[in-house]
Design a protein around this motif. Structure first.
Motif, short mmCIF file in Angstrom:
data_model
loop_
_atom_site.label_atom_id
_atom_site.label_comp_id
_atom_site.label_asym_id
_atom_site.label_seq_id
_atom_site.Cartn_x
_atom_site.Cartn_y
_atom_site.Cartn_z
N SER A 55 39.48 81.31 53.88
CA SER A 55 40.87 81.24 54.35
C SER A 55 41.81 80.71 53.27
N ASN A 84 31.35 82.96 65.91
CA ASN A 84 32.62 82.29 65.64
C ASN A 84 33.60 82.57 66.77
N ALA A 104 40.35 83.99 75.20
CA ALA A 104 40.52 83.31 73.92
C ALA A 104 40.91 81.86 74.13
N VAL A 138 40.11 86.04 69.45
CA VAL A 138 41.52 86.42 69.34
C VAL A 138 41.68 87.84 68.81
N GLU A 173 36.58 81.90 67.10
CA GLU A 173 37.91 82.33 66.64
C GLU A 173 38.09 83.84 66.80
N VAL A 231 38.32 73.34 71.21
CA VAL A 231 38.53 72.79 69.87
C VAL A 231 39.03 71.36 69.99
N TRP A 235 37.72 79.56 73.33
CA TRP A 235 37.93 79.13 71.95
C TRP A 235 38.85 77.91 71.90
N PHE A 236 40.15 78.11 72.14
CA PHE A 236 41.11 77.05 71.89
C PHE A 236 40.83 75.79 72.70
N LEU A 277 43.01 75.17 62.16
CA LEU A 277 42.99 76.47 62.82
C LEU A 277 43.96 77.42 62.13
N ASP A 324 46.37 82.95 64.27
CA ASP A 324 45.64 83.05 65.54
C ASP A 324 46.39 82.33 66.64
N ARG A 354 35.76 85.01 59.69
CA ARG A 354 36.99 85.43 60.38
C ARG A 354 37.69 86.57 59.65
#
Length: 355
Positions: A67, A234, A276, A239, A236, A284, A280-281, A292, A296, A200
């Motif tokens: 990233s 993953n 998502a 999304v 992430e 976290v 996911w979120f 993050l 996303d 990702r």
């Protein structure tokens, strides 16, 4: 003084929610990564030392390495700084990786700006050579393979960007999974996953390949839904369907054609936005919010607002803090024929959601 936005419940997963100012907005994909921001500022001045130190500290954290290198390449301005770094430190694997990043972007830009086929072919060849050099210096790194996968968006046979194409089982572009019949550069994605499962950017590059090169309009959406359905290392990547839906939206409503608002109020959008968020979120830890991908969070916040899940959207806005990316807000604003700047609309939507 502007009135602070009302916070969600006093504690959210164990932390106190800090109120956001109505006018606080920083447009940047970097978000709260201060070290990355400093490195980008240096690169824009033609200096690479901060980027070199940042990548050295990042080390074999493949998620951060991927990233951060992507954002460094995208935000550096003049790519010649990476050539200078590579020339001055020819044995530095980070310099080789960033030069491969820069050349990959240059090849895509040559095609996007409709340069001659000869120019695009030469740019692609130089990028491929740089990727091979970066691969040789750090074989365990997924980033050169991500670049090779990105190069398959160019109008050449995708297998030309696979160093091992001649030794692979034929057909090269078919996946042995009855649930996924679309042909594509699967061996390159496999190489990425071997080095960093669920990378990702690698999966987003695969989505972009289907979006730009497949003859079947639904291929990118099918791919994103397939990734979610089969499970992923993953979360992430949950999304991904929201990005694919945004691509479909641009095709159908980007020119202002009717039904734009109704597009986001379907069961499909609600399903993938909620999935998502929940899987996911919501899992976290808040201490990890600054790491993050801001893109996303932006796509998730938009989808949640659009399908009526404003309480969930509020938590995502708080995780974003004062930061935002232009997309998807900019294209949505344009397609709806709004005269105001997308940033004004973003602030209005965020303020309304957080009240």
């Amino acid at each position: 003084m502007p009135k602070p936005l009302t916070s969600p419940p006093t504690t959210y997963r164990g932390i106190h929610a800090t109120a956001l100012d109505d006018t606080a907005l920083i447009v940047s994909p970097v978000g709260g990564d201060t070290e990355l921001r400093i490195a980008l500022e240096d690169l824009k001045l033609g200096r690479y030392l901060a980027a070199r130190d940042l990548l050295r500290r990042t080390g074999p954290n493949w998620a951060s390495r991927t990233s951060r290198s992507q954002l460094l390449a995208a935000g550096a301005g003049e790519p010649g700084v990476f050539k200078t770094w590579s020339d001055e430190e020819p044995g530095n694997p980070d310099a080789a990786m960033m030069w491969a990043r820069a050349l990959t972007r240059a090849a895509l830009a040559a095609h996007r700006t409709q340069r001659s086929p000869q120019v695009v072919a030469r740019a692609a060849g130089l990028a491929r050579q740089a990727c091979d050099r970066a691969r040789a210096l750090v074989p365990a790194c997924p980033v050169p393979w991500v670049d090779l996968l990105q190069l398959t968006q160019l109008p050449f046979a995708p297998h030309h960007f696979d160093p091992y194409a001649r030794t692979r089982t034929l057909p090269w572009d078919a996946l042995r999974d009855p649930a996924m019949h679309h042909r594509g550069p699967w061996p390159l994605l496999t190489e990425i996953n071997r080095r960093h499962a669920g990378n990702r950017e690698g999966h987003h590059r695969m989505r972009e390949y289907f979006q730009r090169r497949s003859s079947q309009p639904a291929a990118a959406m099918n791919y994103a839904c397939w990734i979610v359905a089969r499970g992923t290392h993953n979360p992430e990547l949950l999304v991904l369907p929201l990005y694919a839906l945004m691509d479909v939206y641009r095709q159908r409503h980007g020119d202002g054609r009717g039904g734009a608002l109704q597009f986001w109020q379907t069961a499909q959008v609600h399903h993938y936005a909620s999935r998502a968020y929940e899987d996911w979120f919501a899992r976290v830890p808040p201490v990890e919010y600054p790491w993050l991908a801001l893109s996303d969070l932006s796509h998730l916040a938009h989808a949640l607002v659009a399908c009526g899940e404003t309480q969930h959207a509020a938590h995502v806005f708080y995780a974003m803090g004062p930061y935002a990316t232009p997309q998807p807000w900019q294209d949505i604003n344009t397609s709806l024929g709004r005269s105001s700047d997308w940033r004004h609309e973003f602030l209005r939507i965020r303020a309304s959601t957080l009240r």
